[in-house]
Motif scaffolding. Structure first.
Motif, PDB file in Angstrom:
ATOM      1  N   ALA A   1     -58.320 -51.069  66.607  1.00 31.05           N
ATOM      2  CA  ALA A   1     -58.581 -52.468  66.261  1.00 31.05           C
ATOM      3  C   ALA A   1     -59.805 -52.602  65.360  1.00 31.05           C
ATOM      4  CB  ALA A   1     -58.766 -53.297  67.521  1.00 31.05           C
ATOM      5  N   ILE A   2     -60.737 -51.685  65.452  1.00 28.61           N
ATOM      6  CA  ILE A   2     -61.930 -51.750  64.608  1.00 28.61           C
ATOM      7  C   ILE A   2     -61.658 -51.170  63.224  1.00 28.61           C
ATOM      8  CG2 ILE A   2     -64.288 -50.870  64.301  1.00 28.61           C
ATOM      9  CD1 ILE A   2     -64.559 -51.009  67.358  1.00 28.61           C
ATOM     10  N   PHE A   3     -61.069 -49.977  63.173  1.00 28.95           N
ATOM     11  CA  PHE A   3     -60.886 -49.306  61.890  1.00 28.95           C
ATOM     12  C   PHE A   3     -59.612 -49.711  61.153  1.00 28.95           C
ATOM     13  CE2 PHE A   3     -63.676 -46.306  64.201  1.00 28.95           C
ATOM     14  CZ  PHE A   3     -64.763 -46.386  63.348  1.00 28.95           C
ATOM     15  N   PHE A   4     -58.560 -50.027  61.884  1.00 30.14           N
ATOM     16  CA  PHE A   4     -57.285 -50.439  61.287  1.00 30.14           C
ATOM     17  C   PHE A   4     -56.750 -51.664  62.027  1.00 30.14           C
ATOM     18  CE2 PHE A   4     -57.556 -45.785  60.875  1.00 30.14           C
ATOM     19  CZ  PHE A   4     -57.588 -45.679  59.493  1.00 30.14           C
ATOM     20  N   PRO A   5     -57.374 -52.821  61.823  1.00 31.72           N
ATOM     21  CA  PRO A   5     -56.973 -54.004  62.588  1.00 31.72           C
ATOM     22  C   PRO A   5     -55.510 -54.386  62.417  1.00 31.72           C
ATOM     23  CG  PRO A   5     -59.000 -54.436  61.363  1.00 31.72           C
ATOM     24  CD  PRO A   5     -58.503 -53.105  60.944  1.00 31.72           C
ATOM     25  N   PHE A   6     -54.969 -54.204  61.208  1.00 35.89           N
ATOM     26  CA  PHE A   6     -53.581 -54.591  61.006  1.00 35.89           C
ATOM     27  C   PHE A   6     -52.627 -53.738  61.815  1.00 35.89           C
ATOM     28  CE2 PHE A   6     -54.036 -51.222  57.958  1.00 35.89           C
ATOM     29  CZ  PHE A   6     -52.780 -50.657  57.832  1.00 35.89           C
ATOM     30  N   ILE A   7     -52.960 -52.479  62.039  1.00 36.87           N
ATOM     31  CA  ILE A   7     -52.107 -51.607  62.860  1.00 36.87           C
ATOM     32  C   ILE A   7     -52.152 -52.060  64.320  1.00 36.87           C
ATOM     33  CG2 ILE A   7     -51.829 -49.252  63.725  1.00 36.87           C
ATOM     34  CD1 ILE A   7     -52.666 -48.248  61.000  1.00 36.87           C
ATOM     35  N   SER A   8     -53.303 -52.523  64.746  1.00 34.73           N
ATOM     36  CA  SER A   8     -53.432 -53.042  66.107  1.00 34.73           C
ATOM     37  C   SER A   8     -52.464 -54.207  66.333  1.00 34.73           C
ATOM     38  CB  SER A   8     -54.870 -53.489  66.349  1.00 34.73           C
ATOM     39  OG  SER A   8     -54.990 -54.149  67.565  1.00 34.73           O
ATOM     40  N   PHE A   9     -52.372 -55.103  65.356  1.00 36.86           N
ATOM     41  CA  PHE A   9     -51.442 -56.229  65.474  1.00 36.86           C
ATOM     42  C   PHE A   9     -49.993 -55.756  65.411  1.00 36.86           C
ATOM     43  CE2 PHE A   9     -55.170 -58.691  63.936  1.00 36.86           C
ATOM     44  CZ  PHE A   9     -55.260 -59.568  65.001  1.00 36.86           C
ATOM     45  N   LEU A  10     -49.712 -54.788  64.541  1.00 33.87           N
ATOM     46  CA  LEU A  10     -48.346 -54.270  64.434  1.00 33.87           C
ATOM     47  C   LEU A  10     -47.884 -53.621  65.737  1.00 33.87           C
ATOM     48  CD1 LEU A  10     -48.085 -52.663  60.888  1.00 33.87           C
ATOM     49  CD2 LEU A  10     -46.840 -54.636  61.763  1.00 33.87           C
ATOM     50  N   LEU A  11     -48.772 -52.870  66.379  1.00 30.25           N
ATOM     51  CA  LEU A  11     -48.405 -52.196  67.621  1.00 30.25           C
ATOM     52  C   LEU A  11     -48.115 -53.180  68.753  1.00 30.25           C
ATOM     53  CD1 LEU A  11     -50.926 -49.208  67.616  1.00 30.25           C
ATOM     54  CD2 LEU A  11     -48.463 -49.139  67.191  1.00 30.25           C
ATOM     55  N   ARG A  12     -48.693 -54.382  68.663  1.00 32.27           N
ATOM     56  CA  ARG A  12     -48.438 -55.401  69.682  1.00 32.27           C
ATOM     57  C   ARG A  12     -47.319 -56.348  69.288  1.00 32.27           C
ATOM     58  NH1 ARG A  12     -53.385 -58.284  70.309  1.00 32.27           N
ATOM     59  NH2 ARG A  12     -54.254 -57.172  68.571  1.00 32.27           N
ATOM     60  N   GLY A  13     -46.667 -56.096  68.142  1.00 29.49           N
ATOM     61  CA  GLY A  13     -45.499 -56.869  67.749  1.00 29.49           C
ATOM     62  C   GLY A  13     -45.790 -58.163  67.015  1.00 29.49           C
ATOM     63  N   LYS A  14     -46.992 -58.333  66.503  1.00 30.24           N
ATOM     64  CA  LYS A  14     -47.353 -59.540  65.770  1.00 30.24           C
ATOM     65  C   LYS A  14     -47.329 -59.227  64.275  1.00 30.24           C
ATOM     66  CE  LYS A  14     -50.172 -61.316  69.493  1.00 30.24           C
ATOM     67  NZ  LYS A  14     -51.453 -61.912  69.858  1.00 30.24           N
ATOM     68  N   ILE A  15     -46.137 -59.282  63.693  1.00 29.73           N
ATOM     69  CA  ILE A  15     -45.944 -58.821  62.322  1.00 29.73           C
ATOM     70  C   ILE A  15     -46.604 -59.748  61.302  1.00 29.73           C
ATOM     71  CG2 ILE A  15     -44.201 -58.303  60.565  1.00 29.73           C
ATOM     72  CD1 ILE A  15     -42.386 -57.446  62.910  1.00 29.73           C
ATOM     73  N   LEU A  16     -46.414 -61.045  61.427  1.00 26.89           N
ATOM     74  CA  LEU A  16     -46.995 -61.979  60.470  1.00 26.89           C
ATOM     75  C   LEU A  16     -48.520 -61.933  60.531  1.00 26.89           C
ATOM     76  CD1 LEU A  16     -46.483 -64.148  58.361  1.00 26.89           C
ATOM     77  CD2 LEU A  16     -46.487 -65.826  60.192  1.00 26.89           C
TER      78      LEU A  16
END
Length: 63
Positions: free
Chosen positions: A5-20
Protein backbone atom coordinates in the motif's frame (compact mmCIF):
# COMPACT_ATOMS: atom_id res chain seq x y z
CA UNK A 1 0.18 -5.74 2.53
CA UNK A 2 0.98 -2.42 4.18
CA UNK A 3 4.27 -2.18 2.30
CA UNK A 4 2.42 -2.78 -0.95
CA UNK A 5 0.00 0.00 0.00
CA UNK A 6 2.93 2.36 0.56
CA UNK A 7 5.09 1.56 -2.47
CA UNK A 8 2.41 0.44 -4.95
CA UNK A 9 -0.92 1.85 -3.76
CA UNK A 10 -2.75 1.00 -6.97
CA UNK A 11 -1.85 -2.68 -6.60
CA UNK A 12 -3.25 -2.61 -3.08
CA UNK A 13 -6.61 -1.47 -4.47
CA UNK A 14 -6.48 -4.02 -7.29
CA UNK A 15 -5.86 -6.89 -4.87
CA UNK A 16 -8.96 -5.88 -2.90
CA UNK A 17 -11.11 -5.73 -6.04
CA UNK A 18 -11.52 -1.95 -6.32
CA UNK A 19 -10.66 -1.52 -9.99
CA UNK A 20 -11.92 2.02 -10.58
CA UNK A 21 -10.24 3.27 -7.42
CA UNK A 22 -7.01 1.57 -8.52
CA UNK A 23 -7.10 3.39 -11.87
CA UNK A 24 -7.66 6.75 -10.17
CA UNK A 25 -4.86 5.99 -7.72
CA UNK A 26 -2.52 4.99 -10.56
CA UNK A 27 -3.18 8.28 -12.35
CA UNK A 28 -2.39 10.13 -9.13
CA UNK A 29 0.64 7.96 -8.49
CA UNK A 30 2.19 8.63 -11.92
CA UNK A 31 3.21 12.11 -10.80
CA UNK A 32 5.98 12.39 -8.24
CA UNK A 33 4.00 14.87 -6.16
CA UNK A 34 0.93 12.61 -6.21
CA UNK A 35 2.82 9.59 -4.92
CA UNK A 36 2.61 10.67 -1.26
CA UNK A 37 -1.17 11.29 -1.26
CA UNK A 38 -1.68 8.02 -3.15
CA UNK A 39 0.38 6.12 -0.58
CA UNK A 40 -1.50 7.72 2.32
CA UNK A 41 -4.81 6.97 0.60
CA UNK A 42 -3.78 3.34 0.07
CA UNK A 43 -2.72 2.82 3.68
CA UNK A 44 -5.82 4.51 5.13
CA UNK A 45 -8.08 2.49 2.85
CA UNK A 46 -6.33 -0.71 3.90
CA UNK A 47 -6.71 0.14 7.59
CA UNK A 48 -10.41 0.96 7.11
CA UNK A 49 -10.93 -2.33 5.31
CA UNK A 50 -9.30 -4.24 8.16
CA UNK A 51 -11.39 -2.39 10.73
CA UNK A 52 -14.61 -3.15 8.82
CA UNK A 53 -13.72 -6.84 8.66
CA UNK A 54 -12.90 -6.89 12.38
CA UNK A 55 -16.20 -5.17 13.23
CA UNK A 56 -18.17 -7.67 11.16
CA UNK A 57 -16.48 -10.54 12.96
CA UNK A 58 -17.28 -8.99 16.36
CA UNK A 59 -20.92 -8.48 15.45
CA UNK A 60 -21.14 -12.04 14.16
CA UNK A 61 -19.61 -13.33 17.42
CA UNK A 62 -22.12 -11.41 19.52
CA UNK A 63 -25.15 -12.91 17.75
Amino acid sequence: MTLIAIFFPFISFLLRGKILTAIICLILQITLIGWIPAAVWGVLSLQNSRADRRNKELIKALK
